[in-house]
Design a protein around this motif. Structure first.
Motif, mmCIF file in Angstrom:
data_model
loop_
_atom_site.group_PDB
_atom_site.id
_atom_site.type_symbol
_atom_site.label_atom_id
_atom_site.label_comp_id
_atom_site.label_asym_id
_atom_site.label_seq_id
_atom_site.Cartn_x
_atom_site.Cartn_y
_atom_site.Cartn_z
ATOM 1 N N GLY A 85 0.905 -1.205 -0.037
ATOM 2 C CA GLY A 85 0.051 0.049 0.122
ATOM 3 C C GLY A 85 0.666 1.174 0.014
ATOM 4 N N ALA A 86 0.667 2.172 -0.716
ATOM 5 C CA ALA A 86 1.367 3.468 -0.685
ATOM 6 C C ALA A 86 1.249 4.228 0.429
ATOM 7 C CB ALA A 86 0.530 4.378 -2.246
ATOM 8 N N PRO A 87 2.691 4.885 0.691
ATOM 9 C CA PRO A 87 2.422 5.482 1.956
ATOM 10 C C PRO A 87 1.586 6.665 1.702
ATOM 11 C CG PRO A 87 4.874 4.968 1.202
ATOM 12 C CD PRO A 87 3.821 4.575 0.252
ATOM 13 N N ASP A 88 1.214 7.571 2.685
ATOM 14 C CA ASP A 88 0.394 8.840 2.275
ATOM 15 C C ASP A 88 1.155 9.886 2.375
ATOM 16 O OD1 ASP A 88 -2.046 10.093 2.242
ATOM 17 O OD2 ASP A 88 -2.268 10.833 4.302
ATOM 18 N N PHE A 89 1.905 9.942 1.026
ATOM 19 C CA PHE A 89 2.799 10.974 0.734
ATOM 20 C C PHE A 89 2.447 12.255 1.092
ATOM 21 C CE2 PHE A 89 3.859 7.751 -2.671
ATOM 22 C CZ PHE A 89 5.010 7.114 -1.974
ATOM 23 N N GLU A 90 3.358 13.173 1.671
ATOM 24 C CA GLU A 90 3.168 14.736 1.589
ATOM 25 C C GLU A 90 3.629 15.491 0.535
ATOM 26 O OE1 GLU A 90 3.858 16.198 5.990
ATOM 27 O OE2 GLU A 90 4.664 14.274 6.020
ATOM 28 N N PHE A 91 2.904 16.281 0.189
ATOM 29 C CA PHE A 91 3.278 17.262 -0.964
ATOM 30 C C PHE A 91 3.501 18.391 -0.856
ATOM 31 C CE2 PHE A 91 0.456 13.748 -3.217
ATOM 32 C CZ PHE A 91 1.366 12.884 -3.560
ATOM 33 N N ALA A 92 4.203 19.209 -1.657
ATOM 34 C CA ALA A 92 4.708 20.658 -1.132
ATOM 35 C C ALA A 92 3.462 21.776 -1.192
ATOM 36 C CB ALA A 92 5.821 21.172 -2.469
ATOM 37 N N ASP A 93 2.459 21.254 -1.874
ATOM 38 C CA ASP A 93 1.214 22.304 -1.688
ATOM 39 C C ASP A 93 0.347 21.990 -0.388
ATOM 40 O OD1 ASP A 93 -0.155 19.726 -2.196
ATOM 41 O OD2 ASP A 93 -0.994 20.559 -4.130
ATOM 42 N N GLY A 94 0.992 21.088 0.348
ATOM 43 C CA GLY A 94 0.076 21.030 1.537
ATOM 44 C C GLY A 94 -0.829 19.761 1.643
ATOM 45 N N THR A 95 -1.058 19.207 0.448
ATOM 46 C CA THR A 95 -2.018 17.991 0.411
ATOM 47 C C THR A 95 -1.139 16.760 0.575
ATOM 48 O OG1 THR A 95 -1.479 17.691 -2.075
ATOM 49 C CG2 THR A 95 -3.342 19.179 -1.238
ATOM 50 N N ARG A 96 -1.914 15.738 0.943
ATOM 51 C CA ARG A 96 -1.556 14.353 0.732
ATOM 52 C C ARG A 96 -2.113 13.343 -0.077
ATOM 53 N NH1 ARG A 96 0.589 13.332 6.955
ATOM 54 N NH2 ARG A 96 1.562 11.651 5.904
ATOM 55 N N LEU A 97 -1.485 12.167 -0.224
ATOM 56 C CA LEU A 97 -1.787 11.250 -1.360
ATOM 57 C C LEU A 97 -3.357 10.970 -1.194
ATOM 58 C CD1 LEU A 97 -1.222 9.376 -3.782
ATOM 59 C CD2 LEU A 97 -0.674 7.829 -2.024
ATOM 60 N N GLY A 98 -3.820 10.492 -0.039
ATOM 61 C CA GLY A 98 -5.049 10.087 0.349
ATOM 62 C C GLY A 98 -6.204 11.246 -0.436
ATOM 63 N N GLU A 99 -5.768 12.381 -0.484
ATOM 64 C CA GLU A 99 -6.863 13.309 -0.987
ATOM 65 C C GLU A 99 -6.723 13.451 -2.613
ATOM 66 O OE1 GLU A 99 -5.896 17.137 0.938
ATOM 67 O OE2 GLU A 99 -4.647 16.147 2.301
ATOM 68 N N HIS A 100 -5.942 12.739 -3.119
ATOM 69 C CA HIS A 100 -5.902 12.589 -4.502
ATOM 70 C C HIS A 100 -6.474 11.223 -5.251
ATOM 71 C CE1 HIS A 100 -3.711 16.504 -5.051
ATOM 72 N NE2 HIS A 100 -3.110 15.878 -3.980
ATOM 73 N N LEU A 101 -6.961 10.469 -4.177
ATOM 74 C CA LEU A 101 -7.490 9.178 -4.552
ATOM 75 C C LEU A 101 -9.079 9.012 -4.259
ATOM 76 C CD1 LEU A 101 -4.834 6.887 -3.348
ATOM 77 C CD2 LEU A 101 -4.908 7.789 -5.445
ATOM 78 N N LEU A 102 -9.690 10.093 -4.201
ATOM 79 C CA LEU A 102 -11.069 10.067 -3.782
ATOM 80 C C LEU A 102 -11.963 9.605 -4.929
ATOM 81 C CD1 LEU A 102 -11.542 13.216 -1.923
ATOM 82 C CD2 LEU A 102 -11.219 11.096 -0.925
ATOM 83 N N ASP A 103 -11.440 9.658 -6.264
ATOM 84 C CA ASP A 103 -12.090 9.266 -7.433
ATOM 85 C C ASP A 103 -12.267 7.821 -7.778
ATOM 86 O OD1 ASP A 103 -9.427 9.365 -8.209
ATOM 87 O OD2 ASP A 103 -10.135 10.682 -9.832
ATOM 88 N N GLY A 104 -11.206 6.973 -7.177
ATOM 89 C CA GLY A 104 -10.932 5.740 -7.515
ATOM 90 C C GLY A 104 -10.350 5.339 -8.527
#
Length: 515
Positions: free
Chosen positions: A428-447
């Motif tokens: 499972g992918a780590p919940d990467f932290e991005f420079a814009d302050g978001t994290r990976l989980g926020e980018h996977l909501l659409d499946g």
């Protein structure tokens, strides 16, 4: 005749999770469930890291955080209003409690799961309620008091016969009759209808395994004489019992074979007798709020698919509840199957994609069965098992033993057999932290699958083309500077990763998983 892309038999957590995943992909899904409402019987009380991650990646964590807060309040009430007396337990193996104080949480296996790492005390009913609300939001059709009574698989799809649910023998769940008669034509039928799955039986699935040797009982009761019971898990000369961690919760295990009739109502007298035999304490059960029986029957189908019929959750594998793996195993099945079945129906799936549901999930199920069988062996009341339990207790309470147990129970060691050289591939992918302050989980909501371009590589984007969504960003935190690109499947697992600005293997991985 009504037509659907998929008919799901069973509207518990597994069926609802699968329905939500399919609906995210735009499919027309029908869920049929024989019960008129959520079953209030006491069931699983916790979730592991992969399950919490799956909920996080679909936006379900906020509601579950409140559920956990309420669970903690109940645990506090059980301790007489006091806070925990020491570090929380990492879990138990065969009733051997292990403290988290000895666990090395710096072990690389404990990847950064973000907010999901802090959610675990969530019961099965709360999970089902949250998934039911999510299914309604997504427009999933759920018919209650309806069940599958037969089906015909002609190779091009399945004609499913539906009928009104049979009455449920439980005074708290009364079936008032439904309107389930008729047939539905679907491309696929998925059995998520539990350990006694009718879909499995009618579908001709082989279901080998080991016979039960215990009768277990779990309940929420009002007790007189409870002060004589020890808290947590306890081994006695006549069995095993647990008391807590919430008021009124008791569990007993007796090695006298399976119950003669698992469907018979569970009375206060039955629970009281079992408690007295196992604990040696003259407790009196004055009221039963919720109760269930279970055994250590351990079976798994030899194939998760037969033609246009698939199985998931307890329909595919049954085992004792020790270690709390059942709910998590079923959610893992649903998340793994959902995107693969959706791509197959849409006609975009690479060759053999749906077959990987079996190759990836069957080994995880087989591990859970063996994990629970081993616990039964340690719980037995004979002198040899007691001696072995003493040895295992010493091992589990070492730093390495505690860490091993925590990694196993939390699910962070689960790895799918995905080809690739990078150490993250298959996990499972780590919940990467991005420079814009978001994290990976926020980018996977659409499946949908996601390719992270972490080095601004035009070559990477050229290889990807329009096959997958690309997020060009920078990493901060733990993995900054260690990765240049990561391909993440719709279920959140890493399919490919690079640390050298090279695209070697990316096209092959995209062909394997995306098409």
């Amino acid at each position: 005749m009504d037509t659907k892309d998929v008919v799901i038999s069973g509207g518990g957590p597994v069926g609802l999770m699968l329905a939500c995943e399919l609906r995210l992909a735009g499919l027309d899904v029908l869920v049929v469930e024989r019960l008129p409402e959520i079953d209030p019987t006491i069931k699983a009380g916790s979730i592991n890291v992969p399950t919490a991650e799956a909920f996080y990646r679909r936006g379900l964590l906020p509601g579950l955080q409140e559920v956990q807060r309420q669970a903690f309040e109940q645990m506090k009430a059980f301790r007489g209003g006091k806070g925990p007396s020491g570090p929380p337990p990492a879990g138990h193996f065969a009733g051997i409690m292990v403290s988290s104080a000895e666990v090395d949480f710096e072990d690389p296996a404990f990847r950064d799961a973000g907010p999901a790492m802090s959610i675990f005390a969530v019961g099965q009913q709360a999970v089902e309620a949250a998934l039911g609300e999510r299914a309604a939001e997504l427009g999933v059709e759920v018919r209650r008091r309806v069940q599958v009574v037969g089906f015909e698989d002609d190779g091009d799809g399945v004609t499913v016969q539906l009928g009104d649910a049979r009455p449920v023998v439980d005074e708290r769940i009364v079936d008032n009759g439904g309107s389930g008669g008729g047939s539905v034509r679907a491309a696929w039928l998925v059995g998520c209808d539990g350990g006694r799955s009718l879909v499995r039986k009618l579908g001709g699935f082989d279901f080998p395994g080991t016979e039960p040797e215990i009768t277990g009982r779990q309940a929420i009761v009002d007790l007189e004489g409870a002060e004589g019971l020890k808290r947590s898990w306890n081994h006695t000369p006549t069995g095993v019992y647990a008391h807590g961690p919430v008021p009124g919760r008791v569990l007993t295990v007796e090695f006298d074979g399976p119950p003669e009739d698992r469907d018979a109502p569970i009375t206060a007298e039955e629970l009281q007798g079992s408690l007295r035999r196992v604990t040696g304490v003259d407790v009196t059960v004055t009221k039963v709020h919720s109760a269930t029986r279970f055994t250590d029957n351990a079976r798994q189908v030899t194939s998760y698919r037969n033609g246009c019929v698939l199985l998931a959750g307890d329909a595919a594998h049954v085992h004792s509840p020790f270690g709390g793996q059942g709910l998590n195993l079923g959610i893992g099945d649903a998340v793994n199957l959902g995107w693969k079945l959706a791509a197959t129906i849409r006609g975009t799936a690479p060759e053999g994609l749906l077959d990987t549901y079996m190759t990836e999930r069957h080994p995880v199920g087989a591990w859970v069965l063996d994990w629970t069988r081993a616990q039964i062996a340690l719980m037995r009341t004979d002198v040899r098992s007691a001696a072995l339990r003493s040895v295992v207790t010493d091992l589990l309470r070492t730093p390495s033993g505690s860490t091993y147990l925590a990694k196993k129970l939390s699910g962070v060691l689960h790895r799918y057999p995905i080809e690739g050289d990078h150490e993250l591939v298959g996990y499972g992918a780590p919940d990467f932290e991005f420079a814009d302050g978001t994290r990976l989980g926020e980018h996977l909501l659409d499946g949908k699958a996601l390719l992270l371009d972490l080095a601004g590589s035009s070559a990477l984007r050229e290889v990807a083309g329009d096959r997958v969504r690309v997020l060009t960003t920078k990493l901060t935190g733990q993995y900054a500077g260690d990765l240049t690109a990561v391909l993440i499947r719709p279920d959140g697992y890493v399919a490919w990763a690079a640390a050298d600005n090279m695209t070697t293997g990316l096209d092959e991985s995209l062909r394997t998983w995306i098409g």
